[in-house]
Design a protein around this motif. Structure first.
Motif, PDB file in Angstrom:
ATOM      1  N   ALA A   1      30.465 -28.644  15.121  1.00  0.00           N
ATOM      2  CA  ALA A   1      31.394 -27.569  15.477  1.00  0.00           C
ATOM      3  C   ALA A   1      30.769 -26.230  15.130  1.00  0.00           C
ATOM      4  CB  ALA A   1      32.704 -27.757  14.743  1.00  0.00           C
ATOM      5  N   GLN A   2      30.838 -25.299  16.061  1.00  0.00           N
ATOM      6  CA  GLN A   2      30.126 -24.037  15.857  1.00  0.00           C
ATOM      7  C   GLN A   2      31.036 -22.909  15.369  1.00  0.00           C
ATOM      8  OE1 GLN A   2      28.348 -23.334  19.699  1.00  0.00           O
ATOM      9  NE2 GLN A   2      26.981 -25.076  19.537  1.00  0.00           N
ATOM     10  N   GLY A   3      32.098 -22.676  16.142  1.00  0.00           N
ATOM     11  CA  GLY A   3      32.837 -21.425  16.051  1.00  0.00           C
ATOM     12  C   GLY A   3      33.477 -21.078  14.731  1.00  0.00           C
ATOM     13  N   GLY A   4      34.365 -21.919  14.219  1.00  0.00           N
ATOM     14  CA  GLY A   4      35.024 -21.537  12.986  1.00  0.00           C
ATOM     15  C   GLY A   4      36.255 -22.352  12.708  1.00  0.00           C
ATOM     16  N   ILE A   5      36.989 -21.916  11.706  1.00  0.00           N
ATOM     17  CA  ILE A   5      38.203 -22.619  11.308  1.00  0.00           C
ATOM     18  C   ILE A   5      39.324 -21.597  11.119  1.00  0.00           C
ATOM     19  CG2 ILE A   5      37.355 -22.623   8.898  1.00  0.00           C
ATOM     20  CD1 ILE A   5      39.060 -25.205   8.522  1.00  0.00           C
ATOM     21  N   ASN A   6      40.464 -21.884  11.719  1.00  0.00           N
ATOM     22  CA  ASN A   6      41.595 -20.972  11.613  1.00  0.00           C
ATOM     23  C   ASN A   6      42.350 -21.172  10.307  1.00  0.00           C
ATOM     24  OD1 ASN A   6      41.263 -19.742  14.102  1.00  0.00           O
ATOM     25  ND2 ASN A   6      42.413 -21.348  15.172  1.00  0.00           N
ATOM     26  N   ALA A   7      42.913 -20.092   9.797  1.00  0.00           N
ATOM     27  CA  ALA A   7      43.807 -20.186   8.646  1.00  0.00           C
ATOM     28  C   ALA A   7      44.676 -18.945   8.631  1.00  0.00           C
ATOM     29  CB  ALA A   7      43.024 -20.296   7.343  1.00  0.00           C
TER      30      ALA A   7
END
Lengths: 231, 645, 250
Positions: free
Chosen positions: B76-82
């Motif tokens: 996974a490249q983009g990121g993680i939401n929080a």
């Protein structure tokens, strides 16, 4: 003390021993070179003989010299232990390998270079150190004081072209050994910094790998040329 | 079967807190009496295994890779939401919840999604404490970016390698538990069956991929964290080994499968270059922030480009069709993934595609470079451009990139209740393996969030409730008849695969399945096409079981055998995906049925008839599966139609 | 393109292996190196010969599974890339390519080109983590980490654990791999509590696995697909020596 033995027998600890002894030997080279510069004085060996007298009679120098002999032995012995270990880490070799694509020749052949240097040291010490301590060296007298005339031994040794050639070759080997070894010693100790590593690399490459071996190589050549009245 | 979602009563924001209080606890001294089996070591599996071991349970963790660190979460490249709202730009737990529900086209449960948004903030804290090197501002605070068209900056990232860093964080937590002896690791080990006895999950049957040995493992609970099934399509952004075998075999043992037809297609992938293609590489969606998507206006130009007689830069402005900007003036190149993907397909279907295969459109940075300078573009996308050049041999600074959509993520999966338990008591599904919180479409940077939420913060609570209820004695030994029988079946299937000795290598059959699925059950589906697919898959299954060629034997490392066993399951799962797509007579999210679209060509949902989770129940080999419906109720959001005009 | 391959074939860890020659016609320059192997395996299977076993998974350069020693170099002639990112356009028509597995005592061959790299896992298990239980973390922004530090930690953390460093090193040393983890956690404030013990334990495990010592040839860093710097090795040396001199483990 168990931790000391454990540390020094780890792969990193062994490298630290290599590094400390190696760097100590490098520093010795400077002193040795500075002293032997007396050979260029053209005073028929007086300064040189006075210097050798000092080196063999000063208690501090004598103590350090024992440390030096030990360093040579430990450096060589540890190199042998490490090489055996490293070779055992790859019992099956590659059928086709191209290491020149990723590393310098000298860095991969420190063992061979080191072996050449060890043989050189043995020959070198047999010729001069052994003669000085146990051989029949003629005496010279300066200002009423008796000195062993090691300069005569030097002249005799370096009057032979093949002996001079041997020295020159060994000094080239030393240049390669130090071009990698000096910088590597600092890396092993963890001394690596954006500001100072370029300086270490500069000293390692230009001073220890070129200037020092060149000056050492110049000595037998100079003596050879003088003895044969070429200069 | 009656499906109970077990969503707790009470206001949305209090549901999880209430649930946590009402779940039974296992006495700390008793935890060591329970054995938990975790299959898969990606974000969900590694985080679950580590967290459960920290609590004191005995955990066995299995992965088919040679190390837990290689699970495909890593890509996974983009990121993680929080929903941290560190940027003070109006984010909140409710907004993340709302965006996720809406982005999923109203086909997910409110309760689950709210919980996901709620625990998202804890995930970031946990990961930072583990030493995950998220991007930072100069002052030392965490940096965020906006992702996938989101209105707020809530995405945390570690360069273009967020998945890698989060997985290495979970892997390090797992490794720590291995060193304490609380987790026993089984790498290069594949689950081949689930053992069910007395109506409960009792353990698994595995194959040691190095020695070929079939083994039984017994536990009080089994957690499937085995990822998605995108490889049904053969070509996808999934890893070569990603498979559905664990989930599918559990399905055949009684776990119902939710919304199998919900698959996500990612618009910005590197196109297929030839028949030998083994996988597709995704490039971050962020490229569409500056790149302009276009194709030649005329078929003639496109054909010349395909034959190499014309180059992209030779076409004048008025010969180009910036089709996304033309059709969606207000969103332009930033329309959602499914819309961008579908339009690229239409253009190529019209014969206006570029590249040798005609299956690609341009993504052009010439204007952006002219506007912002090459340096700015390089700073933003340098590593992506480099990756593109490595794969295609073309320099995207000089000639437009070529892109084409690819299968990327599967929203469907094993049906689970609020506690992540499947329809088999004691069997849980986490992460992409479950039918998940993403409804019919997943938002960018939400997959990592869900995997870690399930593993770190949901399962440690919910599994305890089940274990406390059954008690430590409720476990069967590996020499029980249920295990022996399952082992025998596994042996039989392996022997059968090796005995066929047909003509076609496994990959060849897998590719054929992929073509069928992509053609008829891909970006755009029709009832007619799906019926064709149904027949083709039926024939393919027959072909597979009579003509597959698997060499070697079962008592050794045998990659073809592993693949064959996975492809056998993909074929059956593909058939179910087609059934599900046929059943769902509406368009929503990643599921686009051409019959159901607005006059503008947008997805047309049918909330009156299809606001449900389609949960399919296995009825035996070659029998039609039984459809169970879990109705979705929306109390906190109003269902609206998407529009990007 | 026509390609001649010499591939290491070995039935299992107990048998001897040898290089076997294969010839492939119709290799496209757009193929990845592993796709070329897929084509080879397809033809071998159709002929009834055992296909070549090799490790691979993500095929996009991040999982670290693929591991081939190609024409004398790990991951082949390209730098900063894994085997799966290598394309046939890096070779010429008619080339002979020698493909061998990683060679190291700590990486025994499983079959053909596949080796066992679990030694890396055991090294991480010996200390490559921060001891923090789930749920006990404080707010992420309470730990301030300047961007330069975060970037440096990320440079180290980028390691994919493929083992190319070991394969490239003349001593089969794992120093770059181990130091990348030690260094990442030594730079970050989160790693401070355990930094001494971590360095001591990870180095001890590295030695126990049978990797060689570091000769500072730099081959590891050149061949590393993520170009991890030798700075990290120096930092680990520092960490280790500091730990040995000052830790309480007498």
């Amino acid at each position: 003390m168990a931790w000391v033995i454990q540390t020094l027998s780890s792969s990193l600890g062994r490298k630290v021993i290599m590094s400390l002894t190696g760097l100590f030997l490098s520093s010795f080279l400077i002193v040795h070179m500075a002293g032997n510069l007396q050979l260029f004085k053209g005073d028929n060996g007086r300064a040189f003989n006075e210097y050798t007298y000092f080196m063999t009679h000063n208690p501090l120098i004598i103590t350090i010299s024992y440390l030096l002999y030990t360093s040579i032995l430990v450096h060589a012995l540890m190199a042998w232990v490490l090489t055996r270990h490293n070779q055992a880490s790859r019992p099956v070799k590659y059928a086709y390998s191209k290491p020149e694509a990723n590393s310098a020749w000298s860095s991969r052949n420190m063992g061979i270079l080191g072996t050449i240097l060890l043989l050189f040291i043995i020959i070198h010490m047999r010729t001069f150190w052994f003669e000085m301590h146990f051989g029949a060296v003629p005496m010279a007298e300066y200002d009423g004081k008796q000195y062993k005339d090691l300069y005569v031994v030097v002249k005799e040794a370096f009057s032979q072209w093949w002996y001079v050639l041997l020295y020159v070759i060994c000094m080239i080997a030393m240049g390669y050994h130090l071009s990698h070894g000096f910088q590597s010693g600092f890396q092993t100790l963890g001394i690596r910094h954006k500001k100072y590593t370029p300086l270490i690399e500069f000293i390692g490459t230009y001073f220890f790998a070129i200037i020092v071996p060149a000056i050492f190589a110049a000595m037998p050549i100079y003596v050879f040329l003088q003895v044969h009245h070429i200069i | 079967m009656k499906l109970e979602s077990k969503i707790p009563e009470g206001p949305l924001a209090e549901k999880w807190a209430r649930q946590k209080f009402s779940l039974k606890l296992v006495n700390p001294a008793n935890k060591r009496k329970y054995d938990i089996i975790v299959v898969g070591t990606g974000l969900a599996g590694a985080s679950a295994a580590a967290s459960l071991a920290e609590l004191g349970y005995n955990v066995k963790a299995f992965c088919f890779q040679d190390s837990p660190r290689r699970a495909h979460s890593i890509a996974a490249q983009g990121g993680i939401n929080a929903a941290k709202n560190y940027q003070n730009d109006g984010d909140s737990v409710f907004r993340l919840f709302y965006d996720t529900i809406k982005g999923g086209d109203y086909r997910a449960r409110e309760g689950n999604v709210y919980r996901l948004a709620e625990v998202s903030v804890n995930i970031i804290d946990q990961c930072v404490a583990q030493g995950v090197p998220f991007a930072r501002e100069y002052g030392g605070l965490l940096a965020n970016r906006s992702f996938g068209g989101s209105q707020v900056s809530r995405t945390f990232y570690a360069r273009g390698q967020t998945g890698q860093q989060l997985l290495l964080g979970a892997y390090s937590a797992l490794s720590r538990q291995v060193s304490t002896g609380k987790v026993k690791l089984y790498p290069r080990t594949e689950m081949l069956d689930l053992v069910v006895e007395g109506g409960k999950a009792r353990g698994i049957i595995t194959r040691n991929l190095v020695t070929g040995k079939i083994e039984s493992h017994s536990g009080h609970a089994v957690l499937l964290c085995t990822g998605g099934y995108g490889n049904v399509f053969y070509l996808s952004t999934n890893a070569m080994g990603s498979n559905a075998t664990a989930a599918w075999r559990a399905h055949k043992k009684g776990a119902v499968f939710g919304n199998p037809c919900f698959t996500q297609i990612h618009p910005t992938c590197i196109p297929v270059s030839g028949h030998y293609q083994s996988k597709l590489t995704l490039m971050s969606e962020s490229l569409r922030n500056d790149g302009r998507v276009w194709a030649p206006k005329s078929k003639e130009d496109a054909q010349k480009i395909q034959k190499g007689q014309l180059r992209a830069n030779d076409l004048s402005e008025d010969a180009r069709d910036y089709f996304l900007e033309r059709r969606y003036p207000s969103f332009g190149n930033l329309v959602p993934r499914d819309v961008a993907s579908r339009n690229a397909k239409y253009v190529c279907d019209e014969g206006r595609g570029v590249s040798k295969t005609g299956l690609a459109v341009y993504l052009d940075f010439a204007d952006a470079i002219k506007r912002d300078g090459k340096k700015t573009i390089e700073a933003k996308y340098g590593n992506l451009f480099e990756m593109y050049e490595k794969i295609t041999g073309e320099n995207p600074y000089e000639t437009p990139m070529m892109i084409y959509p690819a299968v990327h993520y599967t929203m469907g999966g094993l049906w689970v209740d609020y506690n992540l338990m499947t329809s088999i008591p004691g069997l849980y599904a986490l992460g992409e393996a479950n039918f998940s919180d993403h409804g019919a479409n997943r938002l960018g940077a939400s997959a990592l969030m869900q995997g870690l939420a399930d593993g770190y913060f949901v399962i440690p609570y919910t599994v305890g409730d089940y274990l406390a209820n059954i008690g430590p004695a409720d476990k069967i030994p590996v020499d029980a008849p249920a295990f022996k029988e399952a082992e025998k079946k596994v042996h039989e299937q392996i022997d059968r695969l090796l005995a066929i000795k047909g003509e076609r290598p496994v990959d060849d059959l897998h590719k054929e399945l992929g073509h069928i699925m992509w053609e008829y059950c891909g970006m755009a589906r029709t009832a007619e096409g799906l019926q064709i697919a149904r027949e083709k898959i039926k024939a393919l299954k027959k072909e597979f079981w009579s003509n597959v060629k698997v060499l070697g034997d079962s008592q050794e490392m045998n990659q073809a055998l592993e693949q064959a066993s996975r492809v056998a399951d993909f074929i059956e799962l593909g058939a179910l995906m087609v059934e599900d797509a046929l059943n769902r007579n509406e368009s929503c999210g990643g599921h686009f049925r051409e019959e159901y679209q607005t006059p503008d060509g947008e997805a047309l949902r049918d909330d009156a008839n299809y606001a449900y989770v389609a949960a399919w129940e296995y009825q035996g080999d070659d029998q039609p599966e039984l459809l169970n419906k879990e109705m979705l109720e929306f109390e906190n959001v109003k269902l609206t139609q998407r529009s990007y005009k | 393109m026509k390609i001649n391959l010499k591939v290491w074939r070995q039935k299992n860890s107990n048998t001897e292996g040898k290089l076997v020659e294969y010839h492939l016609d119709n290799v496209s320059e757009d193929m990845s190196f592993l796709e070329m192997f897929d084509v080879l395996n397809d033809s071998l299977t159709r002929k009834g010969e055992d296909p070549v076993t090799f490790d691979h998974d993500c095929r996009e350069g991040i999982c670290g599974t693929c591991s081939m020693y190609i024409n004398g170099r790990p991951h082949g002639p390209q730098t900063g890339a894994t085997t799966c990112q290598l394309h046939m356009r890096s070779f010429n028509d008619g080339d002979t390519i020698v493909v061998e597995p990683w060679r190291a005592r700590a990486f025994p061959v499983i079959k053909d080109l596949m080796v066992d790299r679990s030694a890396f896992d055991r090294i991480i298990q010996s200390g490559g983590y921060v001891s923090v239980n789930t749920g006990s973390a404080r707010d992420a922004n309470e730990i301030l980490i300047p961007r330069t530090i975060a970037d440096e930690a990320m440079d180290a953390a980028a390691c994919i654990g493929c083992g190319a460093c070991v394969a490239a090193c003349k001593n089969a040393s794992a120093m770059l791999f181990v130091s990348a983890k030690v260094s990442q956690l030594a730079i970050l404030p989160q790693g401070q509590a355990e930094h001494k013990e971590r360095a001591e334990r990870m180095v001890a495990q590295m030695d126990a696995e049978g990797f060689g010592a570091c000769s500072f040839t730099g081959a590891c860093s050149v061949e590393c697909p993520k170009s991890i710097s030798l700075d990290h090795i120096a930092r680990m040396n520092r960490e280790y020596l500091g730990a040995k001199l000052t830790s309480d483990n007498a």
